[in-house]
Write an enzyme that holds these catalytic residues in place. Structure first.
Site: not given
Ligand code: G16
Length: 545
Positions: A113-114, A278, A280, A282-283, A377
């Protein structure tokens, strides 16, 4: 081509976090590490054999190596057909779209992801089920349990699949189709939004937008949709070429990391609309000229204005938000007479609600917004939603739209303070201390503010009854203001403490306040209740969102 059974030994650290298994690249590069996890997925999802699998990732370092391994393992497990994005590229929402459109049995997404990429960065893998969404906790726990006893994995010995050329080939008995990563996703977006109105806005000669793909997966999608289809001028998309290390950047769409975009949007000749996504895809980050849209407000505003967007003119059934996300969306739901659900952090908790037809829009404070069009998302979806709203109100700026929303519903000031890279033991002790305080805190006052309720958030899924515990420590005041503490489930180094702060302001003359000012009393209470300085040695958060 020969089928090989390779003996292996369990790794103790393969429990998926908030969103899949995320580790340093070097950990994934250990012999058998990725294979053990993938084998565990096939072991607990036997129906993948004979089915269709979607595979792709965000283009980060190790993406293509991992895909080649997965393809050979999929062939060894009797998967009948695989759709894989050209060059191994597929955004997370595009995978969700493909699973749903083509009736796949599941998908594997390679992404952290990010989190930063490159040989020194992070890598990750996530399994999505046949509804297109992230595997729910019961599946991820089953995968984890399997990783603890695994002693062999199956893989086909073969040459590499050419991921660069569109078209079909065969691996053992499995058909492999290398597909255009963008086409199906772009068609879905075209079916939801008023592309004609957005095209007119893009080409009216006055409106300017800037989209920062952060050298991550959305570059090709954004160029195809914004520039080629909607007619935005070339150069509207910046950092549009996916790179293995994201150009050395941190592909997290917020003001701290989307620096080039933030500078443009704060500059003298700022575009009217700025956005980023981000690693991937989704953000999303939404900006106006010198104006930041809080993700919790974005969800609320999207829900409140859905009637102007063709795909949502009718049939909006409910809203869901993660617990730490502000209650701005709850106010909209109440106004529209819709149910509003509060779920634990993690998109996987929205899946059952969307499948059961209980919610249309979902959102999280962590820059995630989406709808039931897919089960992830969706960064570009959120950007297109905003563009559709701007096209509908061509004389309103982003800032005016948000202030207009606050005048109707009041403003939920919301902020998140992150303490990153903490010693894990110290962070666990801090959380245990908060757990221990839950009983004495209710009834205590801090100045004029009295604590009404405290708990560790637990959730019982209204559709399948599954229970999720330990969602975060909540301190709720008499006026519904909140302080929430939880440890991130997506980091790969030490622990990250997240503190979420929220208070409500109905008075429009106070809506322009800086959130840090509006929340100042709660910031102090949060520090003193958790004794952050003494317990972490930190005097201020590393990131304030
Ligand atoms: C992931 C999850 C999200 C979550 C975020 C933050 O996002 O898919 O649902 O809100 O992490 O999670 P945490 O607070 O546990 O770090 P992504 O975009 O990283 O896949």
């Amino acid at each position: 081509m020969t089928l090989r059974l390779i003996p292996t030994r369990p790794f103790a650290d393969q429990r998926p976090g908030t969103s899949g298994l995320r580790k340093k690249v070097a950990i994934f590069q250990q012999p058998h590490y990725l294979e053990n996890f993938v084998q565990s997925v096939f072991d607990v999802q036997p129906w993948l054999a004979g089915g269709l699998l979607v595979v792709g990732g965000d283009g980060r370092y190790y993406n293509q190596t991992a895909i080649q391994i997965i393809l050979r393992m999929a062939a060894a497990h009797g998967v009948s057909r695989v759709l894989v994005g050209q060059h191994g590229i597929l955004s997370t929402p595009a995978v969700s779209c493909l699973i749903r459109k083509h009736g796949a049995a599941g998908g594997l997404i390679l992404s952290a992801s990010h989190n930063p990429g490159g040989p020194e960065g992070d890598f990750g893998i996530k399994f999505n089920i046949d509804n297109g969404g992230p595997a729910p906790e019961k599946v991820t726990e089953a995968i984890y349990t399997r990783t603890k006893t695994i002693d062999v994995y199956r893989i086909l010995e073969s040459t590499e699949v050419d991921l660069g050329t569109l078209g079909g080939s065969v691996l053992g008995n499995m058909a492999v189709e290398v597909i255009d990563p963008v086409a199906d996703y772009a068609a879905l977006m075209g079916s939801l939004f008023d592309f004609e109105a957005i095209s007119r806005l893009m080409q009216d000669g006055t409106f300017r937008m800037c989209f920062d793909a952060m050298h991550a997966v959305t570059g090709p999608y954004a160029r195809a949709i914004f520039e080629d289809q909607l007619g935005a001028p070339a150069g509207t998309v910046i950092n549009g070429v996916p790179l293995q290390d994201f150009g050395g950047g941190h592909p997290d769409p917020n003001l701290a990391h989307a620096v080039e975009l933030a500078n443009r949007m704060n500059g003298p000749d700022a575009p009217h609309f700025g956005a980023a996504s981000d690693g991937d895809g989704d953000r999303n980050l939404i900006l106006g000229q010198r104006f930041f849209v809080n993700p919790s407000d974005s969800l609320a505003l999207i829900a409140a204005n859905a009637h102007v967007v063709p795909g949502y003119r009718t049939g909006v059934v409910g809203i869901a938000r993660s617990m730490p996300t502000s209650a701005a969306a709850d106010r909209v739901a109440a106004h529209l007479g819709l149910p509003c659900y509060e779920t634990p952090t993690g998109w996987k908790f929205f899946g059952t609600l969307m499948d059961a037809g209980k919610v249309t829009f979902c959102g999280e404070e962590s820059f995630g917004t989406g709808s039931s069009h897919v089960r992830e998302k969706d960064g570009l979806w959120a950007v297109l939603f905003w563009l559709n709203l701007l096209a509908h109100h061509p004389n309103r700026s982003v800032e005016e739209m948000v202030f207009h929303h606050w005048r109707r519903f009041g403003r939920n000031f919301h902020s998140r303070h992150d303490y990153e890279g903490l010693d894990s033991d110290a962070a666990n002790v801090l959380m245990a201390h908060l757990q221990g305080s839950l009983r004495h805190l209710p009834g205590q006052s801090y100045g004029a503010r009295r604590i009404r309720h405290c708990d560790d958030f637990s959730y019982s899924d209204p559709v399948d009854g599954s229970v999720s515990l330990g969602g975060g420590i909540r301190i709720i005041f008499d006026d519904d203001s909140r302080i929430i503490y939880r440890l991130s489930g997506t980091g790969t180094e030490g622990a990250t403490l997240r503190i979420y702060l929220e208070c409500y302001e109905a008075d429009p003359t106070r809506h322009a306040q800086d959130p840090q000012q509006a929340l100042a009393p709660f910031i102090q209470i949060a520090e003193s209740v958790a004794d952050i300085r003494a317990r972490t040695g930190r005097h201020r958060p590393d990131v304030v969102v």
